[in-house]
Design a protein around this motif. Structure first.
Motif, mmCIF file in Angstrom:
data_model
loop_
_atom_site.group_PDB
_atom_site.id
_atom_site.type_symbol
_atom_site.label_atom_id
_atom_site.label_comp_id
_atom_site.label_asym_id
_atom_site.label_seq_id
_atom_site.Cartn_x
_atom_site.Cartn_y
_atom_site.Cartn_z
ATOM 1 N N ALA A 180 0.832 -1.204 0.000
ATOM 2 C CA ALA A 180 0.000 0.000 0.000
ATOM 3 C C ALA A 180 0.870 1.259 0.000
ATOM 4 O O ALA A 180 0.577 2.233 -0.706
ATOM 5 N N PHE A 181 1.937 1.227 0.789
ATOM 6 C CA PHE A 181 2.853 2.367 0.827
ATOM 7 C C PHE A 181 3.494 2.597 -0.539
ATOM 8 O O PHE A 181 3.602 3.739 -1.009
ATOM 9 N N ASP A 182 3.906 1.519 -1.190
ATOM 10 C CA ASP A 182 4.505 1.654 -2.518
ATOM 11 C C ASP A 182 3.504 2.227 -3.515
ATOM 12 O O ASP A 182 3.865 3.066 -4.355
ATOM 13 N N ARG A 183 2.237 1.822 -3.413
ATOM 14 C CA ARG A 183 1.225 2.361 -4.320
ATOM 15 C C ARG A 183 1.010 3.844 -4.069
ATOM 16 O O ARG A 183 0.871 4.633 -5.009
ATOM 17 N N VAL A 184 0.975 4.239 -2.806
ATOM 18 C CA VAL A 184 0.796 5.652 -2.473
ATOM 19 C C VAL A 184 1.930 6.485 -3.061
ATOM 20 O O VAL A 184 1.700 7.545 -3.657
ATOM 21 N N THR A 185 3.147 6.031 -2.891
ATOM 22 C CA THR A 185 4.281 6.803 -3.404
ATOM 23 C C THR A 185 4.301 6.810 -4.932
ATOM 24 O O THR A 185 4.677 7.812 -5.544
#
Length: 280
Positions: free
Chosen positions: A232-237
């Motif tokens: 999820a963090f990678d998608r946000v960034t």
């Protein structure tokens, strides 16, 4: 972490990068890395009021960073004076498992500057892509000034980025937390006396802050971080990397301009009036 292509352009400097609002996303990460240094963490716990005035440290850091990057000589001298004044009482002796500390300790100032450089580099690379070698070297040299304008001798800053990696990894291995410093971290991530708008976005700030931390530091604080959260963090960034650079520059630079206007309003009149074009 997905590495985006290296940019090729005229070398960038701190002045070119620090004005982007997205760079503020690394602020919480830098502070948590500082708190995990036992001497800094206990100094902050004993001398900073995160409960009643949680935004004071942020304001002071932004005043200092933006003045060094965009202020004139008199403005820079004034913010350095303010930081030194705030640091003067921050000292304590060894006892009950707590290390001695002083905000004037060059080694501690080195770690603070290093955490700010690390967090800025992480955010920039995730949003804009890896810097070319010339820009990366220029940015690295200029971040040293965050320490050298205080009491850190220039020679203490690792000589190049390769030396910084060695210093950084050694520093990470020496970090530790205890009940006191973890409590300060909780107050930072769950502030009570802040405006409603800030409370409403704190879940996002907490998520990004924890995501930017090196994995061993997450573990020191006891933060839960699953593979799903990492995805999820990678998608946000990744989404941020697509959307943010397309925003109007005036919007992207609004926090910098707001902070500098507020800072200049607080300065003695004799120090104001020569540098306002930089925050238009």
């Amino acid at each position: 972490m997905t590495i985006r292509p290296v940019r090729e352009a005229t070398p960038l400097h701190l002045h070119d990068v620090a004005s982007d609002a997205v760079m503020l996303a690394g602020g919480g990460c830098a502070i948590l890395l500082q708190l995990a240094h036992p001497a800094i963490g206990h100094g902050v716990a004993a001398h900073s009021d995160f409960v009643e005035r949680p935004l004071d440290r942020l304001h002071g850091t932004l005043d200092y960073l933006y003045a060094l990057a965009y202020g004139d000589q008199l403005e820079q001298e004034e913010v350095v004076r303010r930081v030194n004044h705030a640091h003067a009482p921050v000292r304590g002796e060894t006892g009950h498992g707590i290390p001695s500390y002083s905000a004037f300790d060059p080694e501690l100032q080195l770690w603070v500057a290093a955490t700010m450089y690390y967090a800025a580099a992480e955010v920039y690379e995730r949003v804009f892509g890896a810097l070319d070698e010339a820009s990366a070297d220029a940015m690295y040299r200029e971040y040293a000034e965050l320490g050298t304008r205080l009491q850190m001798p220039p020679g203490l800053w690792p000589v190049d980025r390769s030396a910084f990696v060695v210093y950084w990894n050694t520093g990470l291995a020496a970090l530790s937390t205890d009940a006191t410093t973890r409590s300060v971290a909780r107050m930072l991530l769950h502030p009570r006396h802040v405006p409603f708008w800030l409370r409403s976005i704190m879940p996002v700030i907490r998520f990004v802050t924890i995501g930017l931390l090196p994995a061993p530091v997450r573990e020191l604080y006891g933060f839960s971080w699953t593979p799903g959260r990492q995805r999820a963090f990678d998608r946000v960034t990744q989404v941020t990397a697509v959307v943010y650079p397309r925003l109007p520059r005036r919007l992207r630079q609004w926090p910098r301009n707001h902070v500098l206007r507020r800072l200049r309003r607080s300065l003695p009149r004799t120090l104001v009036g020569t540098n306002t074009e930089k925050v238009a």
